[in-house]
Design a protein around this motif. Sequence first.
Motif, PDB file in Angstrom:
ATOM      1  N   LEU A   1      -4.058  -5.749  -6.326  1.00  0.00           N
ATOM      2  CA  LEU A   1      -3.318  -5.043  -7.375  1.00  0.00           C
ATOM      3  C   LEU A   1      -4.126  -3.875  -7.917  1.00  0.00           C
ATOM      4  CD1 LEU A   1      -1.503  -7.657  -9.668  1.00  0.00           C
ATOM      5  CD2 LEU A   1      -0.489  -5.776  -8.402  1.00  0.00           C
ATOM      6  N   ILE A   2      -5.413  -4.079  -8.088  1.00  0.00           N
ATOM      7  CA  ILE A   2      -6.281  -3.009  -8.583  1.00  0.00           C
ATOM      8  C   ILE A   2      -6.314  -1.862  -7.582  1.00  0.00           C
ATOM      9  CG2 ILE A   2      -8.679  -2.393  -9.123  1.00  0.00           C
ATOM     10  CD1 ILE A   2      -8.937  -5.275 -10.313  1.00  0.00           C
ATOM     11  N   LEU A   3      -6.469  -2.187  -6.291  1.00  0.00           N
ATOM     12  CA  LEU A   3      -6.509  -1.155  -5.253  1.00  0.00           C
ATOM     13  C   LEU A   3      -5.195  -0.366  -5.209  1.00  0.00           C
ATOM     14  CD1 LEU A   3      -8.282   0.076  -3.075  1.00  0.00           C
ATOM     15  CD2 LEU A   3      -7.434  -1.658  -1.509  1.00  0.00           C
ATOM     16  N   ALA A   4      -4.062  -1.077  -5.262  1.00  0.00           N
ATOM     17  CA  ALA A   4      -2.759  -0.400  -5.260  1.00  0.00           C
ATOM     18  C   ALA A   4      -2.597   0.453  -6.521  1.00  0.00           C
ATOM     19  CB  ALA A   4      -1.632  -1.425  -5.164  1.00  0.00           C
ATOM     20  N   GLY A   5      -3.063  -0.060  -7.661  1.00  0.00           N
ATOM     21  CA  GLY A   5      -2.970   0.690  -8.913  1.00  0.00           C
ATOM     22  C   GLY A   5      -3.798   1.959  -8.886  1.00  0.00           C
ATOM     23  N   VAL A   6      -5.018   1.850  -8.402  1.00  0.00           N
ATOM     24  CA  VAL A   6      -5.897   3.020  -8.305  1.00  0.00           C
ATOM     25  C   VAL A   6      -5.302   4.054  -7.342  1.00  0.00           C
ATOM     26  CG1 VAL A   6      -8.168   3.819  -7.510  1.00  0.00           C
ATOM     27  CG2 VAL A   6      -7.997   1.813  -8.999  1.00  0.00           C
ATOM     28  N   ALA A   7      -4.749   3.581  -6.205  1.00  0.00           N
ATOM     29  CA  ALA A   7      -4.130   4.501  -5.242  1.00  0.00           C
ATOM     30  C   ALA A   7      -2.967   5.252  -5.888  1.00  0.00           C
ATOM     31  CB  ALA A   7      -3.655   3.742  -4.004  1.00  0.00           C
ATOM     32  N   GLY A   8      -2.140   4.545  -6.662  1.00  0.00           N
ATOM     33  CA  GLY A   8      -1.013   5.192  -7.333  1.00  0.00           C
ATOM     34  C   GLY A   8      -1.447   6.191  -8.385  1.00  0.00           C
ATOM     35  N   VAL A   9      -2.420   5.797  -9.202  1.00  0.00           N
ATOM     36  CA  VAL A   9      -2.918   6.697 -10.254  1.00  0.00           C
ATOM     37  C   VAL A   9      -3.542   7.941  -9.627  1.00  0.00           C
ATOM     38  CG1 VAL A   9      -4.649   6.948 -12.080  1.00  0.00           C
ATOM     39  CG2 VAL A   9      -3.190   4.917 -12.018  1.00  0.00           C
ATOM     40  N   LEU A  10      -4.358   7.744  -8.592  1.00  0.00           N
ATOM     41  CA  LEU A  10      -4.988   8.900  -7.931  1.00  0.00           C
ATOM     42  C   LEU A  10      -3.956   9.810  -7.282  1.00  0.00           C
ATOM     43  CD1 LEU A  10      -8.195   7.360  -6.318  1.00  0.00           C
ATOM     44  CD2 LEU A  10      -8.029   8.839  -8.332  1.00  0.00           C
ATOM     45  N   ALA A  11      -2.941   9.216  -6.634  1.00  0.00           N
ATOM     46  CA  ALA A  11      -1.886  10.038  -6.022  1.00  0.00           C
ATOM     47  C   ALA A  11      -1.163  10.844  -7.101  1.00  0.00           C
ATOM     48  CB  ALA A  11      -0.898   9.160  -5.262  1.00  0.00           C
ATOM     49  N   GLY A  12      -0.901  10.229  -8.240  1.00  0.00           N
ATOM     50  CA  GLY A  12      -0.256  10.942  -9.337  1.00  0.00           C
ATOM     51  C   GLY A  12      -1.112  12.073  -9.875  1.00  0.00           C
ATOM     52  N   ILE A  13      -2.400  11.811 -10.068  1.00  0.00           N
ATOM     53  CA  ILE A  13      -3.316  12.831 -10.601  1.00  0.00           C
ATOM     54  C   ILE A  13      -3.435  14.004  -9.638  1.00  0.00           C
ATOM     55  CG2 ILE A  13      -5.738  13.307 -11.152  1.00  0.00           C
ATOM     56  CD1 ILE A  13      -5.829  10.468 -12.415  1.00  0.00           C
ATOM     57  N   VAL A  14      -3.584  13.707  -8.342  1.00  0.00           N
ATOM     58  CA  VAL A  14      -3.720  14.781  -7.341  1.00  0.00           C
ATOM     59  C   VAL A  14      -2.502  15.690  -7.369  1.00  0.00           C
ATOM     60  CG1 VAL A  14      -3.743  15.223  -4.848  1.00  0.00           C
ATOM     61  CG2 VAL A  14      -5.345  13.581  -5.834  1.00  0.00           C
TER      62      VAL A  14
END
Length: 190
Positions: free
Chosen positions: A68-81
Amino acid sequence: MSETLTRYWWAVVLRGVAAVLFGASALIWPDVTVFVLVVLFGAYAFVDGVLALVAAATGEDRGRRGWLILAGVAGVLAGIVTFVWPGVTTLALLYLIAGWALVTGVLEIMAAIRLRREIQGEWLYVLSGASSVLFGILLALWPATGALALVMLIGGFAIVFGVLLVAFGLRLRRLRQERPHTGLGRAATA
């Protein structure tokens, strides 16, 4: 993990509702510009990532929250980029979305495989993960599709993905309601 998922079933439903709203917006306004698509995708990916991180942070089973943490970080990073580089080309956005869909889909399938020993109905989570992987592969294989086709594909994927997550979340809710009486999932039938 099943206790955390059943307790926070509403977070899974919210992720699904956000995906359906994003998909409907893409289909209702197919002439959306690349910039608006970038903003919509960035907002969705960011919110989806934050909700996954919240689910990981509020769960009690610390050993199984890594996915869940990995998926969350991937989503947040994709949003920020997407917000940092709003002028991203259609092709770059396409590969960003494809990569995000592949990563989150694989993580969801892996989580569902772990859940199969604990609850029934995990196939909905497998199906949502598989739809995400298929979507990512299709985007990566045919990057030359027109902007309209891309918007339609993204909108359709988001709706299917969202409906599957809502169905899974509602199944988790039902399991939570049944738990005091019959136990959780397959463990009760063993």
